[in-house]
Design a protein around this motif. Structure first.
Motif, PDB file in Angstrom:
ATOM      1  N   ILE A  44      54.061  32.882  38.848  1.00  0.00           N
ATOM      2  CA  ILE A  44      54.796  32.025  37.918  1.00  0.00           C
ATOM      3  C   ILE A  44      53.868  30.979  37.316  1.00  0.00           C
ATOM      4  CG2 ILE A  44      56.627  30.279  37.759  1.00  0.00           C
ATOM      5  CD1 ILE A  44      58.117  31.935  39.919  1.00  0.00           C
ATOM      6  N   TYR A  45      53.042  30.365  38.145  1.00  0.00           N
ATOM      7  CA  TYR A  45      52.117  29.332  37.670  1.00  0.00           C
ATOM      8  C   TYR A  45      51.130  29.898  36.652  1.00  0.00           C
ATOM      9  CZ  TYR A  45      48.381  25.884  37.667  1.00  0.00           C
ATOM     10  OH  TYR A  45      47.429  24.984  37.284  1.00  0.00           O
ATOM     11  N   LEU A  46      50.590  31.070  36.909  1.00  0.00           N
ATOM     12  CA  LEU A  46      49.632  31.671  35.982  1.00  0.00           C
ATOM     13  C   LEU A  46      50.293  32.143  34.690  1.00  0.00           C
ATOM     14  CD1 LEU A  46      47.399  33.692  38.445  1.00  0.00           C
ATOM     15  CD2 LEU A  46      46.743  31.675  37.143  1.00  0.00           C
ATOM     16  N   GLY A  47      51.599  32.360  34.715  1.00  0.00           N
ATOM     17  CA  GLY A  47      52.299  32.831  33.525  1.00  0.00           C
ATOM     18  C   GLY A  47      53.005  31.749  32.739  1.00  0.00           C
ATOM     19  N   LEU A  48      52.980  30.493  33.189  1.00  0.00           N
ATOM     20  CA  LEU A  48      53.718  29.418  32.515  1.00  0.00           C
ATOM     21  C   LEU A  48      53.152  29.078  31.148  1.00  0.00           C
ATOM     22  CD1 LEU A  48      54.523  26.811  35.305  1.00  0.00           C
ATOM     23  CD2 LEU A  48      56.109  28.253  34.069  1.00  0.00           C
ATOM     24  N   ASP A  49      51.992  28.533  31.107  1.00  0.00           N
ATOM     25  CA  ASP A  49      51.361  28.069  29.873  1.00  0.00           C
ATOM     26  C   ASP A  49      50.409  29.143  29.374  1.00  0.00           C
ATOM     27  OD1 ASP A  49      50.466  26.533  27.788  1.00  0.00           O
ATOM     28  OD2 ASP A  49      49.151  25.277  29.018  1.00  0.00           O
ATOM     29  N   GLU A  50      50.587  29.579  28.142  1.00  0.00           N
ATOM     30  CA  GLU A  50      49.774  30.686  27.636  1.00  0.00           C
ATOM     31  C   GLU A  50      48.288  30.346  27.624  1.00  0.00           C
ATOM     32  OE1 GLU A  50      51.033  32.304  23.932  1.00  0.00           O
ATOM     33  OE2 GLU A  50      53.123  32.364  24.542  1.00  0.00           O
ATOM     34  N   LEU A  52      46.624  28.017  29.398  1.00  0.00           N
ATOM     35  CA  LEU A  52      46.135  27.873  30.768  1.00  0.00           C
ATOM     36  C   LEU A  52      46.028  29.226  31.450  1.00  0.00           C
ATOM     37  CD1 LEU A  52      45.388  26.081  33.231  1.00  0.00           C
ATOM     38  CD2 LEU A  52      47.821  26.087  33.785  1.00  0.00           C
ATOM     39  N   SER A  53      47.051  30.061  31.280  1.00  0.00           N
ATOM     40  CA  SER A  53      47.028  31.360  31.945  1.00  0.00           C
ATOM     41  C   SER A  53      45.914  32.248  31.409  1.00  0.00           C
ATOM     42  CB  SER A  53      48.387  32.063  31.820  1.00  0.00           C
ATOM     43  OG  SER A  53      48.637  32.434  30.489  1.00  0.00           O
ATOM     44  N   LYS A  54      45.629  32.163  30.113  1.00  0.00           N
ATOM     45  CA  LYS A  54      44.533  32.963  29.556  1.00  0.00           C
ATOM     46  C   LYS A  54      43.199  32.531  30.153  1.00  0.00           C
ATOM     47  CE  LYS A  54      46.577  34.159  25.109  1.00  0.00           C
ATOM     48  NZ  LYS A  54      46.503  33.967  23.657  1.00  0.00           N
ATOM     49  N   THR A  55      42.999  31.213  30.245  1.00  0.00           N
ATOM     50  CA  THR A  55      41.749  30.702  30.792  1.00  0.00           C
ATOM     51  C   THR A  55      41.600  31.089  32.254  1.00  0.00           C
ATOM     52  OG1 THR A  55      41.879  28.830  29.290  1.00  0.00           O
ATOM     53  CG2 THR A  55      40.385  28.617  31.150  1.00  0.00           C
ATOM     54  N   ASN A  58      41.375  34.946  32.688  1.00  0.00           N
ATOM     55  CA  ASN A  58      40.060  35.456  32.289  1.00  0.00           C
ATOM     56  C   ASN A  58      39.011  35.151  33.339  1.00  0.00           C
ATOM     57  OD1 ASN A  58      40.962  36.596  29.927  1.00  0.00           O
ATOM     58  ND2 ASN A  58      40.448  34.821  28.679  1.00  0.00           N
ATOM     59  N   GLU A  59      39.058  33.950  33.908  1.00  0.00           N
ATOM     60  CA  GLU A  59      38.113  33.604  34.964  1.00  0.00           C
ATOM     61  C   GLU A  59      38.288  34.538  36.158  1.00  0.00           C
ATOM     62  OE1 GLU A  59      38.743  29.530  35.941  1.00  0.00           O
ATOM     63  OE2 GLU A  59      37.693  28.791  34.181  1.00  0.00           O
ATOM     64  N   LEU A  60      39.529  34.793  36.524  1.00  0.00           N
ATOM     65  CA  LEU A  60      39.810  35.672  37.658  1.00  0.00           C
ATOM     66  C   LEU A  60      39.334  37.093  37.378  1.00  0.00           C
ATOM     67  CD1 LEU A  60      41.140  35.979  40.461  1.00  0.00           C
ATOM     68  CD2 LEU A  60      43.268  36.488  39.273  1.00  0.00           C
ATOM     69  N   LEU A  61      39.613  37.599  36.186  1.00  0.00           N
ATOM     70  CA  LEU A  61      39.235  38.966  35.841  1.00  0.00           C
ATOM     71  C   LEU A  61      37.726  39.129  35.664  1.00  0.00           C
ATOM     72  CD1 LEU A  61      42.123  39.909  33.404  1.00  0.00           C
ATOM     73  CD2 LEU A  61      41.840  40.610  35.778  1.00  0.00           C
ATOM     74  N   GLU A  62      37.016  38.040  35.390  1.00  0.00           N
ATOM     75  CA  GLU A  62      35.558  38.085  35.291  1.00  0.00           C
ATOM     76  C   GLU A  62      34.894  38.091  36.659  1.00  0.00           C
ATOM     77  OE1 GLU A  62      34.475  34.745  32.912  1.00  0.00           O
ATOM     78  OE2 GLU A  62      35.133  35.686  31.054  1.00  0.00           O
ATOM     79  N   GLY A  63      35.673  37.879  37.708  1.00  0.00           N
ATOM     80  CA  GLY A  63      35.121  37.909  39.049  1.00  0.00           C
ATOM     81  C   GLY A  63      34.876  36.542  39.642  1.00  0.00           C
TER      82      GLY A  63
END
Length: 68
Positions: A44-50, A52-55, A58-63
């Motif tokens: 929910i936290y990662l999906g709240l603000d577009e 913030l969630s993109k940033t 992206n950091e998470l998906l970059e490793g």
């Protein structure tokens, strides 16, 4: 202590490794294994603000390790 978990953001299931920190948790991307525990609050936290969630996403998906 660490365990395996997953978050669902924007319809994507992302497998993560969850580690406890002093005042929160740290998440790191993992690519294999079973789903593990579902982290509903973090999803929910990662999906709240577009923006913030993109940033964060992206950091998470970059490793990178993200702290929540």
């Amino acid at each position: 202590m660490q365990d395996t978990a997953h978050v669902i953001v924007c319809g994507k299931t992302i497998k993560v490794l969850r580690r406890s920190a002093k005042y929160g948790i740290k998440l790191r991307l993992r690519k294999s294994g079973q789903l593990g525990t579902f982290l509903s609050d973090e999803s929910i936290y990662l999906g709240l603000d577009e923006e913030l969630s993109k940033t964060r996403l992206n950091e998470l998906l970059e490793g990178k390790v993200i702290y929540l």
